[in-house]
Design a protein around this motif. Structure first.
Motif, mmCIF file in Angstrom:
data_model
loop_
_atom_site.group_PDB
_atom_site.id
_atom_site.type_symbol
_atom_site.label_atom_id
_atom_site.label_comp_id
_atom_site.label_asym_id
_atom_site.label_seq_id
_atom_site.Cartn_x
_atom_site.Cartn_y
_atom_site.Cartn_z
ATOM 1 N N THR A 58 -28.146 19.151 -4.502
ATOM 2 C CA THR A 58 -27.276 17.989 -4.704
ATOM 3 C C THR A 58 -26.691 18.065 -6.101
ATOM 4 O OG1 THR A 58 -29.163 16.653 -5.454
ATOM 5 C CG2 THR A 58 -28.593 16.552 -3.113
ATOM 6 N N LYS A 59 -25.509 17.485 -6.268
ATOM 7 C CA LYS A 59 -24.804 17.571 -7.540
ATOM 8 C C LYS A 59 -25.614 16.914 -8.663
ATOM 9 C CE LYS A 59 -21.076 19.465 -5.740
ATOM 10 N NZ LYS A 59 -20.640 20.835 -6.057
ATOM 11 N N ALA A 60 -25.617 17.562 -9.829
ATOM 12 C CA ALA A 60 -26.421 17.083 -10.957
ATOM 13 C C ALA A 60 -25.589 17.058 -12.232
ATOM 14 C CB ALA A 60 -27.645 17.971 -11.149
ATOM 15 N N THR A 61 -25.951 16.136 -13.126
ATOM 16 C CA THR A 61 -25.359 16.078 -14.469
ATOM 17 C C THR A 61 -26.034 17.121 -15.348
ATOM 18 O OG1 THR A 61 -24.903 13.718 -14.214
ATOM 19 C CG2 THR A 61 -24.921 14.589 -16.456
ATOM 20 N N GLY A 91 -34.085 15.112 -12.936
ATOM 21 C CA GLY A 91 -33.052 15.667 -12.080
ATOM 22 C C GLY A 91 -31.866 16.266 -12.792
ATOM 23 N N TYR A 92 -31.912 16.340 -14.116
ATOM 24 C CA TYR A 92 -30.818 16.966 -14.867
ATOM 25 C C TYR A 92 -30.952 18.486 -14.835
ATOM 26 C CZ TYR A 92 -29.733 12.402 -17.009
ATOM 27 O OH TYR A 92 -29.391 11.097 -17.220
ATOM 28 N N VAL A 93 -29.819 19.174 -14.909
ATOM 29 C CA VAL A 93 -29.794 20.596 -15.237
ATOM 30 C C VAL A 93 -29.605 20.699 -16.743
ATOM 31 C CG1 VAL A 93 -28.482 22.740 -15.035
ATOM 32 C CG2 VAL A 93 -28.887 21.324 -13.010
ATOM 33 N N VAL A 94 -30.333 21.594 -17.378
ATOM 34 C CA VAL A 94 -30.221 21.766 -18.828
ATOM 35 C C VAL A 94 -29.603 23.138 -19.116
ATOM 36 C CG1 VAL A 94 -31.416 21.824 -21.037
ATOM 37 C CG2 VAL A 94 -32.213 20.288 -19.227
ATOM 38 N N ALA A 95 -28.487 23.123 -19.851
ATOM 39 C CA ALA A 95 -27.839 24.354 -20.289
ATOM 40 C C ALA A 95 -28.040 24.498 -21.789
ATOM 41 C CB ALA A 95 -26.348 24.321 -19.961
ATOM 42 N N VAL A 96 -28.529 25.657 -22.215
ATOM 43 C CA VAL A 96 -28.746 25.929 -23.637
ATOM 44 C C VAL A 96 -27.887 27.127 -24.026
ATOM 45 C CG1 VAL A 96 -30.455 26.280 -25.440
ATOM 46 C CG2 VAL A 96 -31.139 25.150 -23.316
ATOM 47 N N TRP A 133 -23.124 23.458 -8.702
ATOM 48 C CA TRP A 133 -24.155 22.422 -8.597
ATOM 49 C C TRP A 133 -23.861 21.218 -9.487
ATOM 50 C CZ3 TRP A 133 -25.035 22.533 -13.625
ATOM 51 C CH2 TRP A 133 -24.997 23.761 -14.295
ATOM 52 N N SER A 134 -22.752 21.258 -10.240
ATOM 53 C CA SER A 134 -22.461 20.204 -11.219
ATOM 54 C C SER A 134 -21.735 19.024 -10.576
ATOM 55 C CB SER A 134 -21.607 20.775 -12.348
ATOM 56 O OG SER A 134 -21.150 19.746 -13.207
ATOM 57 N N ASP A 135 -22.049 17.829 -11.068
ATOM 58 C CA ASP A 135 -21.295 16.646 -10.646
ATOM 59 C C ASP A 135 -20.078 16.406 -11.532
ATOM 60 O OD1 ASP A 135 -22.289 15.573 -13.009
ATOM 61 O OD2 ASP A 135 -23.505 14.012 -12.051
ATOM 62 N N GLY A 136 -19.787 17.396 -12.394
ATOM 63 C CA GLY A 136 -18.607 17.308 -13.254
ATOM 64 C C GLY A 136 -18.832 16.569 -14.552
ATOM 65 N N ARG A 137 -20.101 16.178 -14.828
ATOM 66 C CA ARG A 137 -20.388 15.410 -16.037
ATOM 67 C C ARG A 137 -21.379 16.172 -16.924
ATOM 68 N NH1 ARG A 137 -21.926 9.618 -13.463
ATOM 69 N NH2 ARG A 137 -23.268 11.015 -12.239
ATOM 70 N N VAL A 138 -21.118 16.094 -18.235
ATOM 71 C CA VAL A 138 -21.953 16.771 -19.232
ATOM 72 C C VAL A 138 -22.325 15.754 -20.302
ATOM 73 C CG1 VAL A 138 -22.066 18.620 -20.953
ATOM 74 C CG2 VAL A 138 -20.811 18.979 -18.809
ATOM 75 N N ALA A 158 -12.549 16.979 -24.476
ATOM 76 C CA ALA A 158 -13.285 17.551 -23.352
ATOM 77 C C ALA A 158 -13.629 16.426 -22.376
ATOM 78 C CB ALA A 158 -14.547 18.255 -23.845
ATOM 79 N N PRO A 159 -12.826 16.212 -21.343
ATOM 80 C CA PRO A 159 -13.024 15.058 -20.451
ATOM 81 C C PRO A 159 -14.387 15.029 -19.766
ATOM 82 C CG PRO A 159 -10.870 16.068 -20.089
ATOM 83 C CD PRO A 159 -11.622 16.985 -20.987
ATOM 84 N N ALA A 160 -14.973 16.200 -19.489
ATOM 85 C CA ALA A 160 -16.242 16.215 -18.760
ATOM 86 C C ALA A 160 -17.408 15.717 -19.604
ATOM 87 C CB ALA A 160 -16.538 17.634 -18.262
ATOM 88 N N LEU A 161 -17.264 15.747 -20.936
ATOM 89 C CA LEU A 161 -18.337 15.255 -21.799
ATOM 90 C C LEU A 161 -18.264 13.733 -21.826
ATOM 91 C CD1 LEU A 161 -20.587 16.306 -23.846
ATOM 92 C CD2 LEU A 161 -18.967 15.582 -25.607
ATOM 93 N N ILE A 162 -19.282 13.067 -21.298
ATOM 94 C CA ILE A 162 -19.226 11.610 -21.182
ATOM 95 C C ILE A 162 -19.998 10.896 -22.284
ATOM 96 C CG2 ILE A 162 -18.839 11.697 -18.691
ATOM 97 C CD1 ILE A 162 -21.814 10.967 -18.309
ATOM 98 N N ALA A 163 -20.879 11.598 -22.999
ATOM 99 C CA ALA A 163 -21.677 10.971 -24.058
ATOM 100 C C ALA A 163 -22.484 12.045 -24.763
ATOM 101 C CB ALA A 163 -22.619 9.902 -23.492
ATOM 102 N N SER A 164 -23.101 11.653 -25.877
ATOM 103 C CA SER A 164 -24.032 12.544 -26.581
ATOM 104 C C SER A 164 -25.185 11.725 -27.136
ATOM 105 C CB SER A 164 -23.343 13.290 -27.729
ATOM 106 O OG SER A 164 -22.639 14.422 -27.277
#
Length: 603
Positions: A58-61, A91-96, A133-138, A158-164
């Protein structure tokens, strides 16, 4: 994921030894990794950590962590579970990502967080948002350097970045890192700078004899600081990335004492400060949760600075009294306490609540949630300093006293600087790259300093805000530094550290706030070369500077102390570099030295 380091296989044929990457993956090894080419062909190492070890159905942030310390190091950060494991459980995917020119990524490293590295963020974020697998949000995340990259990302289109969620941010690398008050932080510049240079050159910081560039058999020993990507079975790509890498050095900044000075690498410290992208932060106006600590360098100051400098942005601040990693308490009023406040579970509950609200499209209300030293409690405020706080001026007076009334008579006190004085090896400065802050009773340390004590408080008071000291003083040399420590003196004589500030006297010219790159708060200085004022030995100067902001409970019967020094041998560069130093501090009349403290009754 295996918790032991596998034995690496060496196949020696005809005298040549070919080393292979581990068959069994050690703790911290990612589920998937590869090189991602940037617009100019430079390849960045990207690692993924998936819930359950496989790409989600399922799609994940995606949580994005951009590091310069190595992807494996980030995967091991925190306790058990690690920070990344906490995200995976939600349920998050983590990219490093290893940033450009660091550890396993290709490219030069002329400067930290340079223009090319910041431009990379646009491509990284777009790439992550487009994964199947992305829901389009980072969401950006990180501690320390990784906090800075998460903050920089917020300034990007960067529109896909919604917060930090930057934790322990360095908003201004000059004032809140390498040169607080214009005073060179030797510990950070050399200890941290040489560590990064070592690792980025393909050597191990723990065993510098290991050199992946020279000997392929040394490459496996670099993990977790350096991890090859999945396709790099024989470390050839890793060695190619290290080969001939151009890299900045700590010495590049030794002769760059002003904010606008360029180092020998061609970049000023402001060039790699998130504050340099203030216009972008304001333009993008994205939600952010910033963490800091009263006891971690100037990280609380950085958080408050960001809050004030983006007055319309959806900013939530959390300020603790923990160490740099937020895994140990550092409240000096409870020196024996180790467990962080809040606990790691509570910290992540706060982070997840913020992320959940952002993902649900809910508004983020500006707020500062801050810990009160000595009170073991948190408070909330919409403004800083909090409502009800009043500036209370205490004058330095004869016989080492602080008094509410300006002394009518002009007097002075002499102090010979003790260049062996220091704050110790476990301080707010050491925790930024090493030992946690543990401040013992400072009675012995204060014996080397010039101290002034108030009368005992007749009621409990909350000190909350930014103390400011104003000194009228002369120096024996032409390059003095003034340090000021604000402390609590208990009825039994124990002296507890609260906060500190410092200023190199050549930077003493007051600054017009409108000319500064951001809101620096009370008693600002430009730290620009053109605004420097020469120091004439023996001539009285007005020296005003802010201490680091803080919040502390001053209990009934306790006194406030201001301690003045001319050196911190444990952390900062010596000024002047040679010879003695002697201060003459004026007291009373038209040259009344004083400390202004923000106080309100404790409720």
């Amino acid at each position: 994921m295996l918790r032991r380091v596998a034995t690496l296989v060496g196949l020696c044929l005809l005298g040549a030894c070919a080393v292979q990457a581990p068959v069994e993956r050690p703790a911290g090894w990612s589920d998937q990794s590869y090189y991602l080419p940037m617009r100019d062909g430079v390849r960045l190492a990207v690692s993924y950590h998936f819930p359950g070890g496989q790409p989600p159905l399922t799609k994940a942030t995606t949580i994005l962590i951009q590091t310069r310390y190595g992807r494996g190091v980030e995967a091991r950060r925190g306790g058990s579970p690690t920070d990344i494991e906490m995200f995976l459980a939600r349920g998050y995917v983590v990219a490093v990502v290893d940033t450009r020119g660091s550890t396993a990524s290709f490219g030069p490293r002329d400067v930290e967080m340079g223009p090319d590295e910041r431009e990379d963020m646009d491509e990284i974020i777009a790439h992550l948002a487009a994964r199947e697998w992305s829901d389009g949000r980072v969401i950006g995340y990180g501690i320390s350097y990784m906090a800075d990259t998460a903050e920089f990302a917020l300034s990007r289109p960067a529109p896909a970045l919604i917060a930090s969620v930057p934790r322990q941010l360095d908003f201004d690398a000059y004032l809140q890192g390498f040169l607080p008050g214009g005073v060179q932080n030797n510990f950070l510049l050399y200890t941290w700078g040489n560590h990064t240079l070592t690792v980025d050159s393909g050597r191990s910081s723990k065993n510098p004899a290991l050199d992946c560039r020279l000997r392929v058999e040394d490459c496996p020993g670099l993990f977790p600081e350096v991890q090859p990507v999945d396709e790099d079975h024989d470390f050839s790509l890793l060695r190619e990335a290290f080969g001939g890498r151009r890299h900045w050095k700590p010495e590049d900044y030794v002769n760059a004492p002003f904010r606008d000075d360029k180092g020998d690498n061609g970049f000023s410290m402001m060039d790699f400060s998130p504050a340099a992208e203030l216009a972008g932060l304001i333009r993008e106006n994205k939600p952010v949760m910033i963490w800091g600590s009263w006891m971690d360098g100037p990280s609380a100051q950085a958080a408050i600075t960001r809050f004030h400098s983006t007055p319309d942005a959806p900013v939530e601040i959390v300020i603790t009294a923990n160490n740099h990693g937020h895994d140990r308490s550092a409240d000096p009023f409870f020196p024996d306490r180790v467990v962080p406040v809040p606990t790691r579970d509570a910290q992540f509950a706060t982070v997840f609540d913020f992320m959940d609200r952002v993902r649900a499209g809910k508004s983020v209300t500006r707020n500062i949630h801050y810990y009160v030293l000595g009170a073991d409690t948190f408070r909330d405020t919409k403004v800083w300093p909090p409502v009800g706080v009043a500036d209370t001026r205490l004058y330095l007076a004869p016989e080492g006293t602080l008094q509410a009334q300006r002394p009518a008579k002009a007097e002075h006190v002499d102090y010979t600087v003790d260049f062996t004085a220091g704050t110790g090896k476990n301080t707010r400065w050491s925790t930024q790259f090493g030992a946690p802050p543990i401040y013992p009773d400072r009675r012995e340390a204060d014996a080397k300093l010039l101290v002034f004590d108030s009368v005992a408080f007749d009621a409990d008071m909350e000190l909350a805000g930014t103390p400011v000291i104003e000194l009228f003083a002369a120096a024996q040399s032409n390059d003095p530094v003034f340090y000021a420590y604000l402390e609590d003196v208990a009825p039994d004589g124990r002296v507890t550290y609260i906060t500190e500030g410092q200023l190199r006297a050549i930077h003493r010219a007051p600054a017009d706030p409108a000319t500064l790159p951001y809101d620096q708060g009370p008693a600002p200085h430009s730290f620009r070369r053109a605004d420097a004022l020469a120091v004439v030995p023996g001539e009285t100067m007005r020296i005003e500077f802010a201490l680091n902001p803080t919040a502390a409970l001053i209990r009934k019967g306790h006194r406030l102390r201001i301690a003045i020094a001319g050196a911190d041998a444990d952390v900062f560069r010596r000024y002047p570099e040679q010879g003695p130093e002697r201060f003459r501090v004026s007291l009373g009349a038209d040259a009344a030295s004083a400390i202004t403290v923000p106080l309100r009754p404790w409720r």
